[in-house]
Design an enzyme around this catalytic site. Structure first.
Site, PDB file in Angstrom:
ATOM      1  N   SER A  53      39.531  34.347  43.072  1.00 57.62           N
ATOM      2  CA  SER A  53      40.015  34.929  44.315  1.00 57.62           C
ATOM      3  C   SER A  53      40.814  33.888  45.106  1.00 57.62           C
ATOM      4  O   SER A  53      41.673  33.219  44.553  1.00 57.62           O
ATOM      5  CB  SER A  53      38.840  35.491  45.115  1.00 57.62           C
ATOM      6  OG  SER A  53      39.288  36.328  46.157  1.00 57.62           O
ATOM      7  N   ASP A 215      40.090  41.553  42.215  1.00 54.41           N
ATOM      8  CA  ASP A 215      39.456  40.294  42.591  1.00 54.41           C
ATOM      9  C   ASP A 215      38.472  39.811  41.527  1.00 54.41           C
ATOM     10  O   ASP A 215      37.622  40.562  41.056  1.00 54.41           O
ATOM     11  CB  ASP A 215      38.728  40.471  43.926  1.00 54.41           C
ATOM     12  CG  ASP A 215      38.379  39.158  44.576  1.00 54.41           C
ATOM     13  OD1 ASP A 215      37.515  38.444  44.029  1.00 54.41           O
ATOM     14  OD2 ASP A 215      38.975  38.831  45.615  1.00 54.41           O
TER      15      ASP A 215
END
Length: 381
Positions: A53, A215
């Site tokens: 991320s 993500d």
């Protein structure tokens, strides 16, 4: 825990950077405290760098400047200290209204007619920022000259539910496949970073090859896995978790949708790393019970770990800076049930404003300096 290290080889120290949106500014402060302990032209003390991320962006920047650790951290520090939301996603009122109306319109159509997935925000500015500041060709150059062993960026495959770690390393490094996770060798580029940072529902899924990714924290059950597969002997992890607060259950109202969403995101970004570190410690204790011959037969080796955990209340700090968010973003958050008089985890992820990021950088720097001797001993011995 495979592939025991030969006696003459230097231990490989891995850096693991987790996700957390704007909270990743804390990592920059921590890295700054470490970088100041090395000469200006010193290469990165971390030969393996793994990010997920927002941590994937920080990790890639460090890999780009692996030959000069302090310069890489300085570049990161400059960007995070001068951040504004409009550098990450479109913030003008018309753009947000258009994005929301577009998503609402598409939800009324059949799936096959949709060209884009659902997302509250348009992250095209982030793509432009990454293309402008990251010279990806330098990653291979740093690997070739020995300044870097490997870089890993993890994303979640929406098609098959796999956690996929895209990695760049020397030729002899092979792909790996385990239950619900795998490593795939490739040339890291902006597309992989957009995939790793695509927070569900907030940012759009990114297409890599034929599949769509979100993500990297979503399906990442073993955040330490990429570092271990890439040959790490030591792992330094910088967390971005929200310290737990104790509440009187009699005084707490039922959570609204925003509170539940924030809690879920907080769990996704933090809980798996803590459990994976506990698992690593248990395995190390088991290995200690084995004889050297048994370790060699089973191809097992202990891997030491150290964590830097924030003491800061991310939600409260973001709440203190709430008015610095663009008006259009505040209005959008209000529609999601986020109130200006109450701290929210979601706000702490989206607060890409320099007063907030500067505060986190200072806290990360301070927390790391308090244990710098322990950290340097871990890295260097």
């Amino acid at each position: 825990m495979k592939q025991p290290r030969k006696p003459h080889q230097q231990p490989k120290v891995a850096l693991v950077l987790t996700g957390g949106g704007a909270r990743a500014a804390y990592q920059v402060g921590s890295l700054k405290a470490i970088a100041e302990q090395y000469p200006r032209n010193h290469a990165s003390p971390f030969s393996i760098i793994c990010g997920t991320s927002a941590g994937a962006i920080n990790a890639t920047a460090l890999a780009v400047y692996a030959s000069c650790f302090r310069l890489g951290v300085k570049k990161l520090d400059y960007i995070w200290r001068n951040f504004h939301c409009h550098q990450v996603f479109r913030t003008d009122g018309l753009a947000i209204a258009k994005q929301l109306s577009s998503m609402l319109f598409k939800s009324m159509h059949a799936d096959y007619s949709q060209q884009q997935g659902f997302s509250l925000l348009n992250n095209e500015p982030l793509q432009q920022l990454l293309n402008r500041y990251l010279s990806y060709k330098r990653i291979d150059q740093n690997i070739a000259r020995g300044s870097l062993h490997a870089l890993s960026v993890t994303a979640s495959n929406y098609q098959n539910g796999q956690s996929l770690s895209f990695f760049q390393a020397k030729q002899q490094q092979q792909n790996w496949q385990r239950a619900r996770r795998q490593g795939q060798k490739t040339q890291i580029h902006t597309t992989h970073l957009l995939a790793s940072t695509a927070i569900p529902l907030i940012f759009p899924a990114a297409r890599v090859g034929q599949d769509y990714y979100g993500d990297g924290s979503i399906h990442q059950l073993c955040p330490l896995s990429p570092a271990i597969h890439l040959g790490a002997d030591k792992i330094l992890a910088i967390h971005l978790e929200q310290p737990r607060r104790l509440h009187n259950s009699m005084d707490c109202p039922p959570p609204n949708s925003a509170a539940i969403a924030g809690h879920l995101l907080d769990s996704v970004f933090s809980d798996t790393l803590n459990s994976d570190l506990e698992r690593l410690q248990r395995i190390n204790k088991t290995i200690e019970l084995l004889s050297p011959k048994q370790r060699q037969q089973l191809e097992l080796r202990p891997i030491s770990s150290l964590s830097i955990k924030p003491q800061i209340d991310f939600e409260q700090v973001a709440h203190d800076h709430y008015q610095q968010l663009p008006l259009s973003v505040r209005l959008m958050l209000t529609t999601l049930g986020i109130k200006k008089d109450k701290p929210s985890a979601i706000t702490s992820f989206l607060m890409f404003e320099r007063d907030y990021t500067n505060y986190l950088i200072r806290e990360g720097y301070r927390d790391t300096l308090e244990q710098i001797d322990k950290i340097l001993t871990f890295i260097q011995k």
